[in-house]
Design a protein around this motif. Structure first.
Motif, PDB file in Angstrom:
ATOM      1  N   LEU A  97       0.826  -1.202   0.000  1.00 19.28           N
ATOM      2  CA  LEU A  97       0.000   0.000   0.000  1.00 19.28           C
ATOM      3  C   LEU A  97       0.869   1.263   0.000  1.00 19.28           C
ATOM      4  CD1 LEU A  97      -2.739   1.360   0.042  1.00 19.28           C
ATOM      5  CD2 LEU A  97      -2.748   1.165   2.538  1.00 19.28           C
ATOM      6  N   ARG A  98       1.887   1.297   0.853  1.00 19.32           N
ATOM      7  CA  ARG A  98       2.766   2.458   0.890  1.00 19.32           C
ATOM      8  C   ARG A  98       3.417   2.686  -0.480  1.00 19.32           C
ATOM      9  NH1 ARG A  98       5.808   5.477   4.600  1.00 19.32           N
ATOM     10  NH2 ARG A  98       7.786   6.221   3.739  1.00 19.32           N
ATOM     11  N   ALA A  99       3.915   1.613  -1.090  1.00 20.82           N
ATOM     12  CA  ALA A  99       4.546   1.739  -2.406  1.00 20.82           C
ATOM     13  C   ALA A  99       3.548   2.238  -3.446  1.00 20.82           C
ATOM     14  CB  ALA A  99       5.131   0.387  -2.828  1.00 20.82           C
ATOM     15  N   ARG A 100       2.308   1.744  -3.345  1.00 19.66           N
ATOM     16  CA  ARG A 100       1.282   2.163  -4.312  1.00 19.66           C
ATOM     17  C   ARG A 100       0.967   3.644  -4.176  1.00 19.66           C
ATOM     18  NH1 ARG A 100      -4.701  -0.690  -4.952  1.00 19.66           N
ATOM     19  NH2 ARG A 100      -5.408   0.543  -6.753  1.00 19.66           N
ATOM     20  N   LEU A 101       0.868   4.136  -2.948  1.00 19.28           N
ATOM     21  CA  LEU A 101       0.559   5.554  -2.744  1.00 19.28           C
ATOM     22  C   LEU A 101       1.714   6.439  -3.203  1.00 19.28           C
ATOM     23  CD1 LEU A 101      -1.232   5.454   0.742  1.00 19.28           C
ATOM     24  CD2 LEU A 101      -2.224   5.269  -1.553  1.00 19.28           C
ATOM     25  N   GLU A 129       3.351   9.396 -10.294  1.00 17.94           N
ATOM     26  CA  GLU A 129       2.589   9.456 -11.546  1.00 17.94           C
ATOM     27  C   GLU A 129       1.857  10.787 -11.674  1.00 17.94           C
ATOM     28  OE1 GLU A 129      -1.051   7.046 -13.802  1.00 17.94           O
ATOM     29  OE2 GLU A 129      -0.110   6.188 -12.007  1.00 17.94           O
ATOM     30  N   ASN A 130       1.441  11.324 -10.549  1.00 20.64           N
ATOM     31  CA  ASN A 130       0.729  12.597 -10.528  1.00 20.64           C
ATOM     32  C   ASN A 130       1.666  13.784 -10.791  1.00 20.64           C
ATOM     33  OD1 ASN A 130      -1.868  13.894  -9.992  1.00 20.64           O
ATOM     34  ND2 ASN A 130      -0.915  14.726  -8.141  1.00 20.64           N
ATOM     35  N   GLY A 131       2.973  13.517 -10.739  1.00 22.43           N
ATOM     36  CA  GLY A 131       3.945  14.593 -10.910  1.00 22.43           C
ATOM     37  C   GLY A 131       4.145  15.418  -9.665  1.00 22.43           C
ATOM     38  N   THR A 132       3.721  14.864  -8.514  1.00 23.49           N
ATOM     39  CA  THR A 132       3.831  15.597  -7.248  1.00 23.49           C
ATOM     40  C   THR A 132       4.407  14.670  -6.186  1.00 23.49           C
ATOM     41  OG1 THR A 132       1.532  15.008  -6.743  1.00 23.49           O
ATOM     42  CG2 THR A 132       1.925  17.169  -7.749  1.00 23.49           C
ATOM     43  N   GLY A 157       6.800  21.225  -1.038  1.00 17.62           N
ATOM     44  CA  GLY A 157       8.198  20.882  -1.225  1.00 17.62           C
ATOM     45  C   GLY A 157       8.657  19.809  -0.264  1.00 17.62           C
ATOM     46  N   SER A 158       9.669  20.149   0.563  1.00 17.60           N
ATOM     47  CA  SER A 158      10.267  19.164   1.463  1.00 17.60           C
ATOM     48  C   SER A 158       9.343  18.756   2.607  1.00 17.60           C
ATOM     49  CB  SER A 158      11.574  19.716   2.046  1.00 17.60           C
ATOM     50  OG  SER A 158      11.327  20.880   2.799  1.00 17.60           O
ATOM     51  N   THR A 159       8.252  19.496   2.826  1.00 18.93           N
ATOM     52  CA  THR A 159       7.323  19.129   3.908  1.00 18.93           C
ATOM     53  C   THR A 159       6.084  18.410   3.384  1.00 18.93           C
ATOM     54  OG1 THR A 159       6.072  21.214   3.841  1.00 18.93           O
ATOM     55  CG2 THR A 159       8.059  21.157   5.216  1.00 18.93           C
ATOM     56  N   GLY A 198      -4.988  15.028  -6.503  1.00 15.76           N
ATOM     57  CA  GLY A 198      -5.564  15.919  -7.514  1.00 15.76           C
ATOM     58  C   GLY A 198      -5.534  17.367  -7.069  1.00 15.76           C
ATOM     59  N   HIS A 199      -5.780  17.601  -5.786  1.00 16.18           N
ATOM     60  CA  HIS A 199      -5.693  18.965  -5.274  1.00 16.18           C
ATOM     61  C   HIS A 199      -4.279  19.516  -5.424  1.00 16.18           C
ATOM     62  CE1 HIS A 199      -9.710  19.248  -3.740  1.00 16.18           C
ATOM     63  NE2 HIS A 199      -9.571  18.250  -2.868  1.00 16.18           N
ATOM     64  N   VAL A 200      -3.295  18.643  -5.221  1.00 12.59           N
ATOM     65  CA  VAL A 200      -1.903  19.091  -5.297  1.00 12.59           C
ATOM     66  C   VAL A 200      -1.526  19.442  -6.728  1.00 12.59           C
ATOM     67  CG1 VAL A 200       0.502  18.485  -4.830  1.00 12.59           C
ATOM     68  CG2 VAL A 200      -1.304  17.680  -3.295  1.00 12.59           C
ATOM     69  N   VAL A 201      -1.830  18.548  -7.678  1.00  8.63           N
ATOM     70  CA  VAL A 201      -1.398  18.783  -9.055  1.00  8.63           C
ATOM     71  C   VAL A 201      -2.075  20.013  -9.642  1.00  8.63           C
ATOM     72  CG1 VAL A 201      -3.132  17.397 -10.292  1.00  8.63           C
ATOM     73  CG2 VAL A 201      -0.792  17.566 -11.184  1.00  8.63           C
ATOM     74  N   HIS A 202      -3.287  20.316  -9.202  1.00 10.89           N
ATOM     75  CA  HIS A 202      -3.986  21.502  -9.700  1.00 10.89           C
ATOM     76  C   HIS A 202      -3.713  22.745  -8.847  1.00 10.89           C
ATOM     77  CE1 HIS A 202      -6.050  19.307 -12.791  1.00 10.89           C
ATOM     78  NE2 HIS A 202      -6.622  18.482 -11.932  1.00 10.89           N
ATOM     79  N   ARG A 203      -2.826  22.592  -7.867  1.00 10.01           N
ATOM     80  CA  ARG A 203      -2.425  23.715  -6.997  1.00 10.01           C
ATOM     81  C   ARG A 203      -3.628  24.371  -6.322  1.00 10.01           C
ATOM     82  NH1 ARG A 203       0.863  23.891 -11.534  1.00 10.01           N
ATOM     83  NH2 ARG A 203       3.100  23.738 -11.090  1.00 10.01           N
ATOM     84  N   ASP A 204      -4.538  23.538  -5.853  1.00 11.17           N
ATOM     85  CA  ASP A 204      -5.759  24.067  -5.243  1.00 11.17           C
ATOM     86  C   ASP A 204      -5.475  24.820  -3.944  1.00 11.17           C
ATOM     87  OD1 ASP A 204      -7.306  23.111  -7.290  1.00 11.17           O
ATOM     88  OD2 ASP A 204      -7.752  21.207  -6.294  1.00 11.17           O
TER      89      ASP A 204
END
Length: 428
Positions: free
Chosen positions: A221-225, A231-234, A259-261, A288-294
């Motif tokens: 599970l950890r590896a999958r997440l 894959e999301n680029g984040t 970033g680092s956090t 999804g929220h991260v990749v779209h910079r929500d």
């Protein structure tokens, strides 16, 4: 502030508020996604609240919502009424001066202790309603907190709110003293900056005050997440498990930090109650929220909104009759603290439906990203049903209530959206 100079300063503050308000409108119109999916060939999937939960759970969710909504509304109105009494009469000024009197009644104690006192009074007045709401959550099995932990959480959240607000208002009134005619411009910029800094500091300063976090053990599970994040680029620095079960049975996950956090945080309840596909689906939504910079978009809107509020306060707090009514000698007098807090409460209430309108669209875009990342609409639908069942989310709330207070689409709407996505995928 008086004479033509004072009048010109008031007009400038109002003009700045109008211009900044227009900027907020532009951001709201341009940035959020207002159309995400074309209509499938056979028409959109009907939104069916009855298909989200089995009849017995649907009745329980509706009963829970019916028990909690009056408490939520009462707390809101009661808090606003207390704020109005303190902010629009001389009672607030008397409270500010009284709590500072044992410390010499100087300017700094008036601002710091006066702000804290107003916040604490408002919290104490609404405390019985909050206790009733917690009892309702206990009765329906959503809260696992003992009353000692509940009181600790109330005390910590109130203390954090009092300290942060007091420091912000002290900076605000310091600017008023330093620049009597242009303070509102400097304070608008400072308020916007405060929102930005707070957004970055929250995950590393506030979150640990309420929860403990442990790394998710190495495994599939950890590896999958972590792979989903890549894959999301984040990419994220870690996958953590929050001890949410100390307080609630609700399911959730989120991505926080920059970033680092940046890290994925999964409630321990989520790991216990959702299968791996469901956990992956809910985490993919958060990614999804991260990749779209929500978060950045929300921070931008919040910063502009804060600047609008301060500019408007520059217009209102320069109105002599209003200052005289609340017992303040000038805009720099700490006696204005209760009035400022009341104006903030009103502004927050008026902006709520707009914020939630944007939030619902942003949440739907994150749902779309989750479906794209996992390619598994069935896991998404099953996850939404499990969330609705465990969190007792009403799949069919009153329309006006959802319009004003609903920050997310209903489970029924999200399931219909996933079905539409699958239809388009099958057709493509």
């Amino acid at each position: 502030m008086s004479g033509a100079g004072g009048m010109n300063a008031r007009r400038a503050a109002l003009l700045a508020a109008v211009v900044l308000g227009a900027a907020v409108v532009v951001v709201i119109v341009v940035v959020p996604p207002w159309t995400l999916l074309p209509e499938p060939a056979g028409g959109r999937t009907p939104v069916d609240p009855g298909a989200v939960l089995p009849p017995e759970l649907l009745e329980r969710a509706e009963s829970f919502a019916a028990a909690l909504r009056p408490a939520s509304l009462t707390s809101l109105l009661l808090g606003l009424a207390v704020s109005a009494v303190l902010g629009l009469t001389r009672l607030g000024a008397r409270l500010v001066r009284a709590v500072a009197a044992p410390f010499g009644g100087e300017w700094v104690p008036q601002v710091l202790l006066g702000t804290a006192a107003v916040i604490v009074v408002g919290r104490l007045v609404t405390l019985p309603v909050s206790a009733y709401a917690e009892a309702v959550r206990h009765r329906y099995g959503l809260s696992t907190r003992g009353w000692g932990l509940w009181l600790r959480d109330v005390a910590v959240s109130t203390a954090i709110s009092a300290v942060v607000t007091a420091l912000a208002l002290m900076s605000f009134l310091w600017l008023v003293r330093r620049a009597p005619r242009t303070w509102w411009a400097w304070a608008s910029a400072a308020a916007a900056g405060f929102v930005v800094v707070g957004s970055f500091l929250y995950p590393v300063v506030i979150e640990p005050a309420f929860n403990r976090f442990e790394p998710l053990p190495a495994g599939e599970l950890r590896a999958r997440l972590l792979d989903l994040a890549e894959e999301n680029g984040t990419p994220v620095q870690d996958v953590l498990v929050s001890d949410a079960s100390r307080r609630t049975t609700a399911l959730n996950a989120y991505v926080s930090g920059f970033g680092s956090t940046r890290r994925i945080v999964v409630y321990d309840t989520t790991l216990e109650q959702l299968p791996p596909d469901g956990v992956a689906s809910i985490v993919a939504h958060e990614l999804g929220h991260v990749v779209h910079r929500d978060v950045l978009t929300g921070t931008l809107i919040g910063a502009l909104g804060a600047a609008v509020a301060v500019a408007l306060s520059g217009w209102l707090l320069s109105w002599t009759p209003l200052l005289r009514r609340v017992g303040a000698r000038s805009t720099a007098d700490p006696a204005v603290v209760p009035l400022v807090l009341f104006l903030l409460s009103v502004g927050g209430l008026l902006s709520t439906p707009v914020q939630n309108l944007v939030s619902r669209q942003v949440e739907t875009r994150a749902d779309l990203r989750a479906l794209e990342l996992t390619g598994d609409a069935e896991a998404f639908v099953a996850m939404q049903r499990q969330l609705a069942a465990t969190n007792l989310n009403d799949p069919d709330p009153p329309e006006a209530w959802h319009w004003f207070f609903g920050s997310h689409p209903t489970a029924a709407q999200r399931i219909a959206f996933a079905r539409d996505w699958q239809l388009l995928e099958d057709a493509g």
